[in-house]
Design a protein around this motif. Structure first.
Motif, PDB file in Angstrom:
ATOM      1  N   ILE A  87       0.841  -1.205   0.000  1.00  0.00           N
ATOM      2  CA  ILE A  87       0.000   0.000   0.000  1.00  0.00           C
ATOM      3  C   ILE A  87       0.871   1.248   0.000  1.00  0.00           C
ATOM      4  N   ALA A  88       1.943   1.255   0.799  1.00  0.00           N
ATOM      5  CA  ALA A  88       2.847   2.409   0.845  1.00  0.00           C
ATOM      6  C   ALA A  88       3.471   2.650  -0.526  1.00  0.00           C
ATOM      7  N   ASP A  89       3.850   1.570  -1.229  1.00  0.00           N
ATOM      8  CA  ASP A  89       4.387   1.715  -2.587  1.00  0.00           C
ATOM      9  C   ASP A  89       3.351   2.317  -3.526  1.00  0.00           C
ATOM     10  N   GLU A  90       2.121   1.832  -3.432  1.00  0.00           N
ATOM     11  CA  GLU A  90       1.058   2.359  -4.288  1.00  0.00           C
ATOM     12  C   GLU A  90       0.783   3.838  -3.995  1.00  0.00           C
ATOM     13  N   VAL A  91       0.809   4.205  -2.732  1.00  0.00           N
ATOM     14  CA  VAL A  91       0.582   5.607  -2.358  1.00  0.00           C
ATOM     15  C   VAL A  91       1.680   6.480  -2.941  1.00  0.00           C
ATOM     16  N   ARG A  92       2.945   6.024  -2.848  1.00  0.00           N
ATOM     17  CA  ARG A  92       4.054   6.794  -3.432  1.00  0.00           C
ATOM     18  C   ARG A  92       3.863   6.961  -4.939  1.00  0.00           C
ATOM     19  N   GLN A  93       3.472   5.893  -5.606  1.00  0.00           N
ATOM     20  CA  GLN A  93       3.259   5.964  -7.055  1.00  0.00           C
ATOM     21  C   GLN A  93       2.107   6.898  -7.393  1.00  0.00           C
ATOM     22  N   LEU A  94       1.037   6.834  -6.638  1.00  0.00           N
ATOM     23  CA  LEU A  94      -0.096   7.715  -6.898  1.00  0.00           C
ATOM     24  C   LEU A  94       0.267   9.179  -6.660  1.00  0.00           C
ATOM     25  N   ARG A  95       1.039   9.447  -5.622  1.00  0.00           N
ATOM     26  CA  ARG A  95       1.460  10.832  -5.361  1.00  0.00           C
ATOM     27  C   ARG A  95       2.355  11.350  -6.488  1.00  0.00           C
ATOM     28  N   ALA A  96       3.268  10.507  -6.966  1.00  0.00           N
ATOM     29  CA  ALA A  96       4.141  10.912  -8.073  1.00  0.00           C
ATOM     30  C   ALA A  96       3.308  11.166  -9.328  1.00  0.00           C
ATOM     31  N   THR A  97       2.341  10.322  -9.575  1.00  0.00           N
ATOM     32  CA  THR A  97       1.472  10.507 -10.741  1.00  0.00           C
ATOM     33  C   THR A  97       0.656  11.781 -10.600  1.00  0.00           C
ATOM     34  N   ASP A  98       0.175  12.062  -9.411  1.00  0.00           N
ATOM     35  CA  ASP A  98      -0.578  13.293  -9.184  1.00  0.00           C
ATOM     36  C   ASP A  98       0.299  14.519  -9.441  1.00  0.00           C
ATOM     37  N   ARG A  99       1.539  14.480  -8.969  1.00  0.00           N
ATOM     38  CA  ARG A  99       2.448  15.614  -9.227  1.00  0.00           C
ATOM     39  C   ARG A  99       2.687  15.764 -10.729  1.00  0.00           C
ATOM     40  N   PHE A 100       2.861  14.655 -11.419  1.00  0.00           N
ATOM     41  CA  PHE A 100       3.067  14.691 -12.868  1.00  0.00           C
ATOM     42  C   PHE A 100       1.853  15.296 -13.573  1.00  0.00           C
ATOM     43  N   LEU A 101       0.665  14.843 -13.187  1.00  0.00           N
ATOM     44  CA  LEU A 101      -0.542  15.370 -13.820  1.00  0.00           C
ATOM     45  C   LEU A 101      -0.706  16.861 -13.532  1.00  0.00           C
ATOM     46  N   GLY A 102      -0.366  17.265 -12.319  1.00  0.00           N
ATOM     47  CA  GLY A 102      -0.393  18.685 -11.993  1.00  0.00           C
ATOM     48  C   GLY A 102       0.573  19.466 -12.862  1.00  0.00           C
ATOM     49  N   HIS A 103       1.763  18.897 -13.091  1.00  0.00           N
ATOM     50  CA  HIS A 103       2.735  19.545 -13.963  1.00  0.00           C
ATOM     51  C   HIS A 103       2.203  19.624 -15.399  1.00  0.00           C
ATOM     52  N   LEU A 104       1.555  18.559 -15.866  1.00  0.00           N
ATOM     53  CA  LEU A 104       1.029  18.557 -17.234  1.00  0.00           C
ATOM     54  C   LEU A 104       0.046  19.693 -17.483  1.00  0.00           C
ATOM     55  N   LEU A 105      -0.678  20.073 -16.443  1.00  0.00           N
ATOM     56  CA  LEU A 105      -1.628  21.176 -16.602  1.00  0.00           C
ATOM     57  C   LEU A 105      -0.928  22.479 -16.972  1.00  0.00           C
ATOM     58  N   ALA A 106       0.324  22.630 -16.538  1.00  0.00           N
ATOM     59  CA  ALA A 106       1.056  23.870 -16.795  1.00  0.00           C
ATOM     60  C   ALA A 106       2.184  23.695 -17.815  1.00  0.00           C
ATOM     61  N   CYS A 107       2.443  22.473 -18.240  1.00  0.00           N
ATOM     62  CA  CYS A 107       3.572  22.211 -19.145  1.00  0.00           C
ATOM     63  C   CYS A 107       3.353  22.902 -20.496  1.00  0.00           C
TER      64      CYS A 107
END
Length: 137
Positions: A87-107
């Motif tokens: 679960i901790a691994d999945e949470v880390r992956q989801l947080r990284a994906t969320d940061r990436f998606l947030g970046h995509l909004l401004a990329c």
């Protein structure tokens, strides 16, 4: 709750009756039987059924859920520690994906590979050991 029948428990838990029968077959939920042989679920059995359903939604298999029983605390500890690690691994992956998606909004790059931040995310999203697949994001 002194005793509910299988259909009533199925409605409370949100599963079909055949699921409760299957849980009985594999030994994770064994209700008492009436004198006529019908399954009767007391408050403890209903609570256990709700916990089983919650554990399944959290990704536990029925074998893992069975290991959570009180019989063997070492087995319980191993199952819980392993699942918490996943679960901790999945949470880390989801947080990284969320940061990436947030970046995509401004990329401002028209091609993701032209953006250092997008490229870094792709590099961090490489195939996992044993997955045999390419980076997926």
């Amino acid at each position: 709750m002194t005793g509910l029948r299988i259909g009533e428990v199925a409605a409370v838990v949100g599963v079909d009756t055949h699921v409760l029968r299957h849980w009985e077959d594999v030994g994770v939920l064994v209700p008492r039987r009436s004198t006529t042989g019908q399954r009767v679920y007391d408050e403890n059995a209903v609570g256990r059924a709700l916990v089983i359903r919650r554990c399944q939604r959290a990704g536990f298999s029925l074998a893992q859920i069975r290991a959570l029983g009180p019989e063997d605390s070492a087995s319980r500890r191993a199952v819980v520690e392993d699942h918490r690690s996943r679960i901790a691994d999945e949470v880390r992956q989801l947080r990284a994906t969320d940061r990436f998606l947030g970046h995509l909004l401004a990329c401002r790059h028209s091609v993701i590979n032209d953006c250092p931040e997008c490229s870094a995310f792709a590099a961090d999203s490489g195939p996992r050991p044993g997955s045999g697949g390419a980076a997926r994001w």
